[in-house]
Structures are given as structure tokens and as C-alpha cells.
Enzyme design. Structure first.
Site, short mmCIF file in Angstrom:
data_model
loop_
_atom_site.label_atom_id
_atom_site.label_comp_id
_atom_site.label_asym_id
_atom_site.label_seq_id
_atom_site.Cartn_x
_atom_site.Cartn_y
_atom_site.Cartn_z
N GLY A 48 0.82 -1.19 0.00
CA GLY A 48 0.00 0.00 0.00
C GLY A 48 0.87 1.25 0.00
O GLY A 48 2.00 1.24 0.49
N CYS A 49 0.34 2.34 -0.54
CA CYS A 49 1.15 3.56 -0.66
C CYS A 49 1.44 4.19 0.70
O CYS A 49 2.59 4.58 0.99
CB CYS A 49 0.46 4.56 -1.58
SG CYS A 49 -1.27 4.90 -1.18
N ASN A 50 0.44 4.27 1.58
CA ASN A 50 0.68 4.78 2.93
C ASN A 50 1.67 3.89 3.68
O ASN A 50 2.53 4.37 4.41
CB ASN A 50 -0.63 4.84 3.72
CG ASN A 50 -1.60 5.87 3.18
OD1 ASN A 50 -1.25 7.02 2.98
ND2 ASN A 50 -2.82 5.45 2.95
N VAL A 51 1.52 2.60 3.48
CA VAL A 51 2.38 1.63 4.15
C VAL A 51 3.84 1.84 3.74
O VAL A 51 4.75 1.79 4.57
CB VAL A 51 1.95 0.19 3.80
CG1 VAL A 51 2.85 -0.82 4.48
CG2 VAL A 51 0.50 -0.03 4.17
N THR A 52 4.05 2.09 2.46
CA THR A 52 5.40 2.31 1.96
C THR A 52 6.06 3.50 2.66
O THR A 52 7.20 3.41 3.12
CB THR A 52 5.37 2.55 0.44
OG1 THR A 52 4.81 1.39 -0.20
CG2 THR A 52 6.75 2.82 -0.11
#
Length: 371
Positions: free
Chosen positions: A161-165
């Protein structure tokens, strides 16, 4: 004199979900790729139409006709990118596994990211589809290796996920070095609206989002929380079955801001027991240098410079900076990424390169676009 002509191997690529933001970004990055060739674009309600009608900025593929997103269409390609909504890729992936076992499949949705069936069912409210190799090459492991070693042997890759990255890259060096308390992490993120996808949603209309800032999925309900905690537990060497007991805990609040692209993440954590504010700066500097000194797509900015989303727009780069709050006894880390490139399509291709035996950084942009 005999001239030796070297021919680079070319791999065929099919992109399912080609009319969406994530699928479009994959295609943009592949448009001038020397070894990955897009031969099929697929969709659902747009089948039979030309891609240029839906992605007018992709002139390289404007005349390609959109085909059905089914296993029969996607089978036989060297690489298949599933840029589909959460919950939609599992069934297609299962069919492809039977018909094209040697195809490299990249799932840009969340369907195969979580190792815990309980976490998936709790946050996504559907049946767990199983877990794939996780597509974050820079993810640190407790044994000192990184995830790229796993990806070299991968055939099925779950793109993060982008936030996770953003959060993972921001805080993992501190956890690996034992500098902060992993049970008291706090993250607040400003997100561009493209992270919500291309489907029409009233609250994302220009008349609603312009001039407005609002949080969403508050108080521990965001679906990226278990994925962040899963990553950071891996950094610490905490077995998945023990993570439920509280090895890593994060309070995570995303905020929607009126910009098309970008994530600006601010992560804070108290210093670990026994770590003084006086020793923290030197140890933090060592931790970030050790983690990212050789990484082409992660930059720890010079002292005094702090990340801005505008600086990474269009690139596969993550910009980081950190500071020690002596008074509060905490460490603050800020990360900026382009959610569609570093947060999705870029690291998907970065991971694919590893799996195909190519140069990891091949044809991926390091520099942003300005203004």
C-alpha cells in the site's frame, strides 16, 4: 572483424485495470522501457474501446483496444499486472496460477499482502486469499537482509500500500537499531486524492475537495494498519502469530488534502528505554545511513532540508528526514513519496525487475518533476 550484436530479452506485459490511475501509471513507466513490452491492456466496462479515450496522456498506447480482464485474456504473458480494486484480483490470480504458472503476477491491490487471515478478515471483511511475496525491496529483515533477496525468486508479488510504503521506510531503521518504542508509534499522513482511485466519488469532486482538509478511517480503522505492523514486526523478527500480542502498535491517521498526487507522512515515537536524547542523534544518523546509504530510491536529505511532496512528484524516490525532540523524548521522521509511483507502480516494476533478473533500477525515474 566480426561484430557481436547483443540482443536484450524482451518480456511481454498485460495490464489489467489499464484505465485506472494505478494501471495508467504502470503504463506510463513502461512506455519507454527497453525490456518490458506492453502487448495487452484490459478492463471491464470499457472493453472494446481504445485506451486513448480513457488515458489521453498515454499517447504511446492510445490505439490499443481494451480487452476483457479475465484469465483467458491475460494467460500466456510473461508479466501480468493486476491494477484492480481490492477483492477483485484474487479470483483472476487463482485462475492464472492454474493456466500460466510461469507468469509473473503483480497484484497492486491488497488481496495478497497480509500473512494473517485474521487481520485480513477483521479489516477487509472478506475471505483471505493467501499471501504472496511482498514487493518492497528495501524492507529490512531482522537477520540483516532485505526483501529484495526474496523477490529474486518470486513469481507472485503483492505490491505494498502507498501509505504503508511511506511509514515503513520512515521508521524501520529506528526500530532495527532499537532506538524507539515499537508499541507507541504515531503516524499522520497527508494524502493526494488519486490514492482513492479513479471511480466517481462525490467527496472527491473539485467543488468538495478544493479548500478542504479532512481525515478519514480514524481511530484504528484504516486497512493499512495491519500491513504496517506486519512489516515492522518483520524488521524486529517478531513471528506473525505473536504480533497479535502487541509487538508493534501504531496510531495511524490519514488526511485527504487538495492535491492530485503525493503522500507526506509524519511519524513519531518515544525513545526506547535506556536511550538518551543526547546519544539519539548520532545513533539515528548511523541507523539511516546503514539502512539507505546504498539505496537508489531512498534519500535521507541533508540536515536542514525536510521532505516535500512536490520534490518527488513523478519519481520512484522517497525523501526522508528525521529529528530528535529532546524536550518530548521522541524521534520525528518525515517521508514524502509520489503515491502512484514510489507507492504503487514504480515499486511494482522495481520488484518485477528483481524477479526477472533485470537491473532493479532499470528505466525508473529518480528525479521529480517541477514545478
Amino acid at each position: 572483424m566480426v561484430r557481436m550484436v547483443m540482443h536484450m530479452q524482451t518480456f511481454t506485459v498485460a495490464v489489467s485495470g489499464a484505465t485506472g490511475y494505478a494501471g495508467g501509471e504502470v503504463l506510463r513507466l513502461l512506455a519507454r522501457h527497453p525490456q518490458l513490452s506492453v502487448t495487452t491492456v484490459a478492463g471491464h466496462s470499457t472493453v472494446g474501446e481504445c485506451l486513448g479515450a480513457h488515458q489521453p496522456h498515454l499517447g504511446s498506447y492510445a490505439d490499443m483496444v481494451i480487452r476483457p480482464s479475465d484469465a483467458q485474456t491475460l494467460a500466456g504473458h510473461d508479466v501480468v499486472v493486476l491494477a484492480l480494486p481490492h477483492g477483485a484480483s484474487g479470483a483472476i490470480a487463482a485462475e492464472l496460477a492454474a493456466t500460466s504458472p510461469e507468469t509473473l503476477i503483480l497484484d497492486l491491490a491488497a488481496d495478497h499482502r497480509l500473512t494473517s487471515a485474521w487481520a485480513w478478515e477483521h479489516f477487509y471483511r472478506s475471505e483471505h486469499q493467501g499471501s504472496w511475496d511482498y514487493g518492497l525491496p528495501e524492507l529490512m529483515h531482522a537477520d540483516g537482509t532485505k526483501q529484495r533477496e526474496v523477490l529474486r525468486e518470486a513469481k507472485r508479488i503483492a505490491v505494498p500500500g502507498c501509505n504503508v510504503t511511506a511509514v515503513t521506510l520512515a521508521v524501520q531503521p529506528l526500530l532495527a537499531a532499537g532506538l524507539v518504542d515499537p508499541t507507541c508509534l504515531t503516524a499522520t499522513l497527508a494524502n493526494g486524492v488519486s490514492g482513492a482511485g479513479k471511480a466517481l466519488k462525490p467527496h472527491l469532486l473539485a467543488g468538495e475537495i478544493l479548500g478542504d482538509v479532512s481525515s478519514y478511517s480514524q481511530a484504528g480503522t484504516h486497512r493499512h494498519i495491519p500491513e504496517i505492523e506486519q512489516n515492522l514486526a518483520r524488521v524486529l523478527g517478531i513471528p506473525a502469530q505473536e504480533q497479535h500480542d502487541g509487538g508493534v502498535r501504531i496510531s495511524f491517521t490519514p488526511t485527504l488534502v487538495p492535491t492530485a498526487r503525493g503522500i507526506h507522512a509524519t511519524v513519531s515515537a518515544p525513545l526506547a528505554a535506556g536511550v538518551s536524547a543526547a546519544e539519539a542523534p548520532a545513533r539515528a544518523a548511523e541507523a539511516f545511513a546503514s539502512a539507505y546509504g546504498e539505496e537508489p530510491f531512498v534519500t535521507v536529505l541533508p540536515t536542514g532540508q525536510w521532505p516535500r511532496t512536490g520534490s518527488v512528484t513523478g519519481s520512484n524516490s522517497a525523501h526522508l528526514q528525521y529529528g530528535i525532540d529532546d524536550r518530548a523524548g521522541t524521534v520525528l521522521v518525515t517521508a514524502a513519496i509520489d503515491n502512484l509511483v514510489r507507492g504503487t507502480a514504480g515499486q511494482a516494476l522495481q520488484s518485477a525487475h528483481l524477479a526477472l533478473g533485470l537491473d532493479e533500477a532499470l528505466a525508473l525515474p529518480v528525479d521529480g518533476v517541477a514545478p
